[in-house]
Design a protein around this motif. Structure first.
Motif, PDB file in Angstrom:
ATOM      1  N   ALA A 103       0.718  -1.311   0.160  1.00 28.69           N
ATOM      2  CA  ALA A 103      -0.059   0.036  -0.061  1.00 28.69           C
ATOM      3  C   ALA A 103       0.764   1.297   0.017  1.00 28.69           C
ATOM      4  N   GLU A 104       1.925   1.357   0.897  1.00 27.24           N
ATOM      5  CA  GLU A 104       2.895   2.380   0.856  1.00 27.24           C
ATOM      6  C   GLU A 104       3.582   2.486  -0.407  1.00 27.24           C
ATOM      7  N   ILE A 105       4.131   1.579  -0.899  1.00 26.70           N
ATOM      8  CA  ILE A 105       4.767   1.548  -2.455  1.00 26.70           C
ATOM      9  C   ILE A 105       3.743   2.028  -3.337  1.00 26.70           C
ATOM     10  N   GLU A 106       2.424   1.826  -3.509  1.00 25.83           N
ATOM     11  CA  GLU A 106       1.605   2.113  -4.426  1.00 25.83           C
ATOM     12  C   GLU A 106       1.408   3.724  -4.240  1.00 25.83           C
ATOM     13  N   ARG A 107       1.298   4.131  -3.014  1.00 34.79           N
ATOM     14  CA  ARG A 107       1.199   5.948  -2.515  1.00 34.79           C
ATOM     15  C   ARG A 107       2.215   6.478  -3.466  1.00 34.79           C
ATOM     16  N   GLN A 108       3.643   6.136  -3.055  1.00 36.12           N
ATOM     17  CA  GLN A 108       4.798   6.623  -3.358  1.00 36.12           C
ATOM     18  C   GLN A 108       4.799   6.463  -5.027  1.00 36.12           C
ATOM     19  N   LEU A 109       4.468   5.542  -5.723  1.00 35.94           N
ATOM     20  CA  LEU A 109       4.322   5.591  -7.080  1.00 35.94           C
ATOM     21  C   LEU A 109       3.328   6.479  -7.631  1.00 35.94           C
ATOM     22  N   ASP A 110       2.138   6.589  -7.009  1.00 38.26           N
ATOM     23  CA  ASP A 110       1.252   7.444  -7.566  1.00 38.26           C
ATOM     24  C   ASP A 110       1.550   8.786  -7.125  1.00 38.26           C
ATOM     25  N   ALA A 111       2.345   9.376  -6.291  1.00 39.06           N
ATOM     26  CA  ALA A 111       2.967  10.742  -5.910  1.00 39.06           C
ATOM     27  C   ALA A 111       3.883  10.958  -7.214  1.00 39.06           C
ATOM     28  N   PHE A 112       4.713   9.876  -7.504  1.00 42.99           N
ATOM     29  CA  PHE A 112       5.820  10.016  -8.501  1.00 42.99           C
ATOM     30  C   PHE A 112       5.004  10.500  -9.761  1.00 42.99           C
ATOM     31  N   GLU A 113       4.239   9.645 -10.288  1.00 42.92           N
ATOM     32  CA  GLU A 113       3.498   9.667 -11.501  1.00 42.92           C
ATOM     33  C   GLU A 113       2.621  11.042 -11.444  1.00 42.92           C
ATOM     34  N   ALA A 114       1.858  11.378 -10.501  1.00 41.90           N
ATOM     35  CA  ALA A 114       1.012  12.725 -10.388  1.00 41.90           C
ATOM     36  C   ALA A 114       1.899  13.816 -10.828  1.00 41.90           C
ATOM     37  N   ALA A 115       3.149  13.996 -10.236  1.00 43.39           N
ATOM     38  CA  ALA A 115       4.024  15.045 -10.378  1.00 43.39           C
ATOM     39  C   ALA A 115       4.902  15.150 -11.645  1.00 43.39           C
ATOM     40  N   TRP A 116       5.290  13.871 -11.850  1.00 39.27           N
ATOM     41  CA  TRP A 116       6.065  13.651 -13.137  1.00 39.27           C
ATOM     42  C   TRP A 116       5.482  13.500 -14.540  1.00 39.27           C
ATOM     43  N   GLY A 117       4.126  12.861 -14.493  1.00 35.60           N
ATOM     44  CA  GLY A 117       3.465  12.720 -15.495  1.00 35.60           C
ATOM     45  C   GLY A 117       3.712  11.556 -16.357  1.00 35.60           C
ATOM     46  N   ALA A 118       4.421  10.299 -15.710  1.00 36.22           N
ATOM     47  CA  ALA A 118       4.880   9.414 -16.362  1.00 36.22           C
ATOM     48  C   ALA A 118       5.390   8.329 -15.354  1.00 36.22           C
ATOM     49  N   PRO A 119       5.672   7.038 -15.751  1.00 40.22           N
ATOM     50  CA  PRO A 119       6.023   6.325 -14.609  1.00 40.22           C
ATOM     51  C   PRO A 119       7.670   6.581 -14.422  1.00 40.22           C
ATOM     52  N   PRO A 120       8.171   6.103 -13.519  1.00 42.04           N
ATOM     53  CA  PRO A 120       9.551   6.079 -13.081  1.00 42.04           C
ATOM     54  C   PRO A 120      10.395   5.352 -14.105  1.00 42.04           C
ATOM     55  N   ASN A 121      11.554   5.870 -14.406  1.00 36.37           N
ATOM     56  CA  ASN A 121      12.458   5.036 -15.319  1.00 36.37           C
ATOM     57  C   ASN A 121      13.192   3.891 -14.374  1.00 36.37           C
ATOM     58  N   HIS A 122      13.044   4.162 -13.035  1.00 41.44           N
ATOM     59  CA  HIS A 122      13.859   3.348 -12.073  1.00 41.44           C
ATOM     60  C   HIS A 122      13.166   3.268 -10.794  1.00 41.44           C
ATOM     61  N   VAL A 123      13.313   2.509  -9.900  1.00 40.50           N
ATOM     62  CA  VAL A 123      13.198   2.274  -8.474  1.00 40.50           C
ATOM     63  C   VAL A 123      14.404   1.871  -7.725  1.00 40.50           C
ATOM     64  N   ASP A 124      14.606   2.592  -6.975  1.00 37.28           N
ATOM     65  CA  ASP A 124      15.766   2.236  -5.925  1.00 37.28           C
ATOM     66  C   ASP A 124      15.144   2.707  -4.474  1.00 37.28           C
ATOM     67  N   GLY A 125      16.136   2.685  -3.558  1.00 34.41           N
ATOM     68  CA  GLY A 125      15.845   2.985  -2.236  1.00 34.41           C
ATOM     69  C   GLY A 125      16.496   3.804  -1.329  1.00 34.41           C
ATOM     70  N   HIS A 126      15.744   4.732  -0.561  1.00 33.72           N
ATOM     71  CA  HIS A 126      16.736   5.646   0.412  1.00 33.72           C
ATOM     72  C   HIS A 126      17.331   4.663   1.403  1.00 33.72           C
ATOM     73  N   GLN A 127      18.522   4.702   1.717  1.00 29.86           N
ATOM     74  CA  GLN A 127      19.052   3.764   2.467  1.00 29.86           C
ATOM     75  C   GLN A 127      18.966   2.384   2.158  1.00 29.86           C
ATOM     76  N   HIS A 128      18.605   1.933   0.853  1.00 29.91           N
ATOM     77  CA  HIS A 128      18.423   0.722   0.301  1.00 29.91           C
ATOM     78  C   HIS A 128      17.347  -0.302   0.768  1.00 29.91           C
ATOM     79  N   VAL A 129      16.309   0.628   1.264  1.00 31.43           N
ATOM     80  CA  VAL A 129      15.084  -0.119   1.766  1.00 31.43           C
ATOM     81  C   VAL A 129      14.503  -0.903   0.720  1.00 31.43           C
ATOM     82  N   GLN A 130      14.685  -0.584  -0.416  1.00 27.20           N
ATOM     83  CA  GLN A 130      13.846  -1.451  -1.676  1.00 27.20           C
ATOM     84  C   GLN A 130      14.426  -2.692  -1.597  1.00 27.20           C
ATOM     85  N   GLN A 131      15.526  -3.257  -0.710  1.00 26.76           N
ATOM     86  CA  GLN A 131      16.018  -4.632  -0.771  1.00 26.76           C
ATOM     87  C   GLN A 131      15.514  -5.366   0.513  1.00 26.76           C
ATOM     88  N   PHE A 132      14.854  -4.742   1.440  1.00 26.88           N
ATOM     89  CA  PHE A 132      14.426  -5.053   2.843  1.00 26.88           C
ATOM     90  C   PHE A 132      13.363  -6.306   2.688  1.00 26.88           C
TER      91      PHE A 132
END
Length: 285
Positions: A103-132
């Motif tokens: 749910a939190e990942i979807e919220r952050q993807l929504d926030a990205f797309e709302a401001a950028w107008g397109a999907p992200p080219n990539h996803v990583d993580g602040h302090q590498h949390v994408q791997q947790f």
């Protein structure tokens, strides 16, 4: 990954876009100068929507991605975040709840797309949390469902240093899930960067950072992501940023003669990850 005619391709990615005004301004200046090939945005920052607008002028010149956030003051204020030490303990002792993480990942993807107008080219993580644990499974599921049918799906950063650059900090980062994220992403048909360098303790001066940068570039295999954290003092809340001084040192190194010299010595060229990483055939989301 073979070297191209201009040398081995390297992705130079500036993290923490939109954390504060000075960081955003510094990253945009470097990108306009051709000194970066990617940046990652902190979409929980109240600056993200404002700072996304001038970044659009660089659309197509650099990759712009989501800097997934669980550990910054923004994430803590949002209610789902934890200090890094607590987040690491949770990842090691059972992991995050995948449903809540999704749910939190979807919220952050929504926030990205709302401001950028397109999907992200990539996803990583602040302090590498994408791997947790818990987060990585939820992230791959979200990306597969949202973008699985796209010809250019977002690539994922795998925070695992190349051989020869695996000091204690790099080994700890990788141990929190680099191999596991790479495997589940591959199973889902999502492209991944093969490795990450640029890991250090944010110590030293500008000259020592320049030497580190030259060493990272020389030793990095083709396709490696070199992360950096540049920023300008202007507008920065330095008292709230423990690496504010390091950001300025990095910016001066990347903006000056050190970066082109290091690239030339390493036989390397900057490249966008979206053009580098071959994606497996799209799977049904």
């Amino acid at each position: 990954m073979p070297a191209g005619p201009g040398g081995k391709p390297i992705v130079l990615c500036a993290d923490d876009y939109a954390q504060d005004a000075g960081i955003s301004a510094g990253i945009r200046a470097l990108a306009a100068q051709g000194r970066l090939s990617a940046t990652s945005a902190m979409v929980l920052s109240p600056r993200w929507r404002e700072d996304a607008a001038p970044l659009r002028e660089l659309r197509g010149q650099i990759d712009v991605g989501l800097h997934l956030d669980w550990t910054s003051p923004f994430a803590i204020a949002a209610g789902h975040g934890l200090p890094l030490g607590a987040a690491m303990r949770r990842a090691l002792l059972g992991g995050f709840d995948p449903a809540a993480a999704r749910a939190e990942i979807e919220r952050q993807l929504d926030a990205f797309e709302a401001a950028w107008g397109a999907p992200p080219n990539h996803v990583d993580g602040h302090q590498h949390v994408q791997q947790f644990a818990g987060i990585r499974q939820a992230l791959v599921g979200a990306l597969q469902q949202r973008y699985g049918a796209h010809a250019l799906r977002p690539w994922l950063r795998i925070s695992r240093a190349p051989r020869g650059q695996r000091d204690l900090k790099a080994r700890v980062i990788a141990a929190l899930g680099a191999d596991a994220l790479e495997k589940i992403a591959a199973d889902a048909g999502l492209p991944c960067a093969p490795g990450l360098t640029g890991i250090y303790g944010f110590d030293g001066d500008t000259a020592s950072y320049a030497r580190r940068l030259a060493d990272w570039l020389a030793a990095a295999p083709a396709g490696t992501v070199v992360m950096c954290h540049p920023g300008l003092a202007e507008g920065a809340a330095a008292g709230d940023d423990p690496i504010a001084a390091a950001r300025q040192r990095e910016w001066h190194c990347l903006a000056g003669d050190d970066l082109p010299r290091a690239l030339a010595q390493a036989g390397a060229q900057l490249a966008r990850g979206s053009a580098l990483y071959s994606a497996a055939p799209a799977l049904n989301p």
